[in-house]
Design an enzyme around this catalytic site. Structure first.
Site, PDB file in Angstrom:
ATOM      1  N   ASN A  55       0.844  -1.198   0.000  1.00  0.00           N
ATOM      2  CA  ASN A  55       0.000   0.000   0.000  1.00  0.00           C
ATOM      3  C   ASN A  55       0.881   1.251   0.000  1.00  0.00           C
ATOM      4  OD1 ASN A  55       0.600  -0.865   2.672  1.00  0.00           O
ATOM      5  ND2 ASN A  55      -1.116   0.264   3.532  1.00  0.00           N
ATOM      6  N   GLU A  57       0.455   5.225   0.672  1.00  0.00           N
ATOM      7  CA  GLU A  57      -0.431   6.294   1.144  1.00  0.00           C
ATOM      8  C   GLU A  57       0.115   7.661   0.736  1.00  0.00           C
ATOM      9  OE1 GLU A  57      -1.003   5.567   5.350  1.00  0.00           O
ATOM     10  OE2 GLU A  57      -2.231   3.789   4.918  1.00  0.00           O
ATOM     11  N   CYS A  66      -4.159   0.817  -2.571  1.00  0.00           N
ATOM     12  CA  CYS A  66      -4.018  -0.439  -1.835  1.00  0.00           C
ATOM     13  C   CYS A  66      -2.941  -1.326  -2.463  1.00  0.00           C
ATOM     14  CB  CYS A  66      -5.326  -1.215  -1.846  1.00  0.00           C
ATOM     15  SG  CYS A  66      -6.656  -0.469  -0.906  1.00  0.00           S
ATOM     16  N   GLU A  68      -3.024  -4.475  -3.228  1.00  0.00           N
ATOM     17  CA  GLU A  68      -3.485  -5.372  -4.297  1.00  0.00           C
ATOM     18  C   GLU A  68      -3.468  -4.654  -5.636  1.00  0.00           C
ATOM     19  OE1 GLU A  68      -4.825  -4.683  -1.389  1.00  0.00           O
ATOM     20  OE2 GLU A  68      -6.258  -6.194  -0.726  1.00  0.00           O
ATOM     21  N   CYS A  99     -10.331  -5.231   0.148  1.00  0.00           N
ATOM     22  CA  CYS A  99     -11.424  -4.259   0.185  1.00  0.00           C
ATOM     23  C   CYS A  99     -12.264  -4.377  -1.096  1.00  0.00           C
ATOM     24  CB  CYS A  99     -10.882  -2.840   0.356  1.00  0.00           C
ATOM     25  SG  CYS A  99     -10.203  -2.115  -1.152  1.00  0.00           S
TER      26      CYS A  99
HETATM   27  N1  THU Z   1      -5.425  -1.402   2.302  1.00  0.00           N
HETATM   28  C1  THU Z   1      -4.881  -2.220   1.359  1.00  0.00           C
HETATM   29  O1  THU Z   1      -3.728  -2.052   0.956  1.00  0.00           O
HETATM   30  N2  THU Z   1      -5.645  -3.227   0.876  1.00  0.00           N
HETATM   31  C2  THU Z   1      -6.932  -3.501   1.257  1.00  0.00           C
HETATM   32  O2  THU Z   1      -7.573  -4.386   0.691  1.00  0.00           O
HETATM   33  C3  THU Z   1      -7.535  -2.711   2.330  1.00  0.00           C
HETATM   34  C4  THU Z   1      -6.769  -1.549   2.820  1.00  0.00           C
HETATM   35  C5  THU Z   1      -4.612  -0.300   2.830  1.00  0.00           C
HETATM   36  C6  THU Z   1      -5.104   1.070   2.446  1.00  0.00           C
HETATM   37  C7  THU Z   1      -4.538   1.919   3.564  1.00  0.00           C
HETATM   38  O3  THU Z   1      -3.205   2.278   3.238  1.00  0.00           O
HETATM   39  C8  THU Z   1      -4.503   0.991   4.749  1.00  0.00           C
HETATM   40  O4  THU Z   1      -4.612  -0.329   4.225  1.00  0.00           O
HETATM   41  C9  THU Z   1      -5.638   1.219   5.753  1.00  0.00           C
HETATM   42  O5  THU Z   1      -6.875   1.202   5.133  1.00  0.00           O
END
Ligand code: THU
Length: 153
Positions: A55, A57, A66, A68, A99
């Site tokens: 991920n 940010e 994310c 994935e 998600c």
């Molecule tokens: N996140 C992912 O990388 N994949 C998911 O399927 C759910 C959430 C990340 C996004 C964010 O950086 C952190 O997890 C918290 O939501």
């Protein structure tokens, strides 16, 4: 001791474990100073290549991507459009599913792909994207609309 959770006829394979290891390696690069929730993913392409992602940010929060999706975009941008499996790992004690937004993006490249949901300790839950996202929106629906628009030209 890692626990392998088989679901239905799905048993954990050496490939699942290799894919989870790639996801754990990618997770180490997570850029998550705001959520402090590192995620790693790895996708397996139909021709056997593995692409990892973490991920990423942003201080402008909504720009976060994310793990994935990073892994999928890496595979696609290297010429691989068929994805047969995706492993996902978080820092949680139990396997966490992707998600909704990522389910939809994964669906684009393998509607029934295998999901290897793992923990850093090596616990694994096997799931299927088809079960987590039944009736996803895909090219079939869109091509119907494109075909209708073309025939009315
Ligand atoms: N996140 C992912 O990388 N994949 C998911 O399927 C759910 C959430 C990340 C996004 C964010 O950086 C952190 O997890 C918290 O939501």
């Amino acid at each position: 001791m890692p626990i392998d959770h088989a679901v239905g006829q799905l048993v954990v394979t050496p490939t699942d474990k290799a894919l989870l290891a790639a996801a754990i390696a990618a997770q180490a690069h997570a850029h998550c100073p705001f959520s402090k929730y590192p995620v790693g993913a790895a996708v397996l392409t139909a021709d056997g290549e593995i692409f990892g992602g973490c991920n990423v940010e942003s201080a402008s929060f909504s720009l976060t991507c994310c793990a994935e999706r990073v892994a999928v975009f890496k595979a696609v941008s290297e010429g691989h459009q068929q994805i047969v499996a995706c492993a996902i790992v978080t820092a949680e004690q139990r396997p966490v599913p992707p998600c909704g937004a990522c389910r939809q993006v994964l669906f684009e490249f393998g509607a029934t792909m295998r999901l290897v949901l793992g923990t850093q300790a090596g616990d694994i839950r096997i799931a299927s994207l088809g079960n987590l996202l039944p009736e996803g929106f895909g090219q079939e629906q869109l091509l119907g609309a494109v075909g209708a628009a073309e025939s009315s030209d």
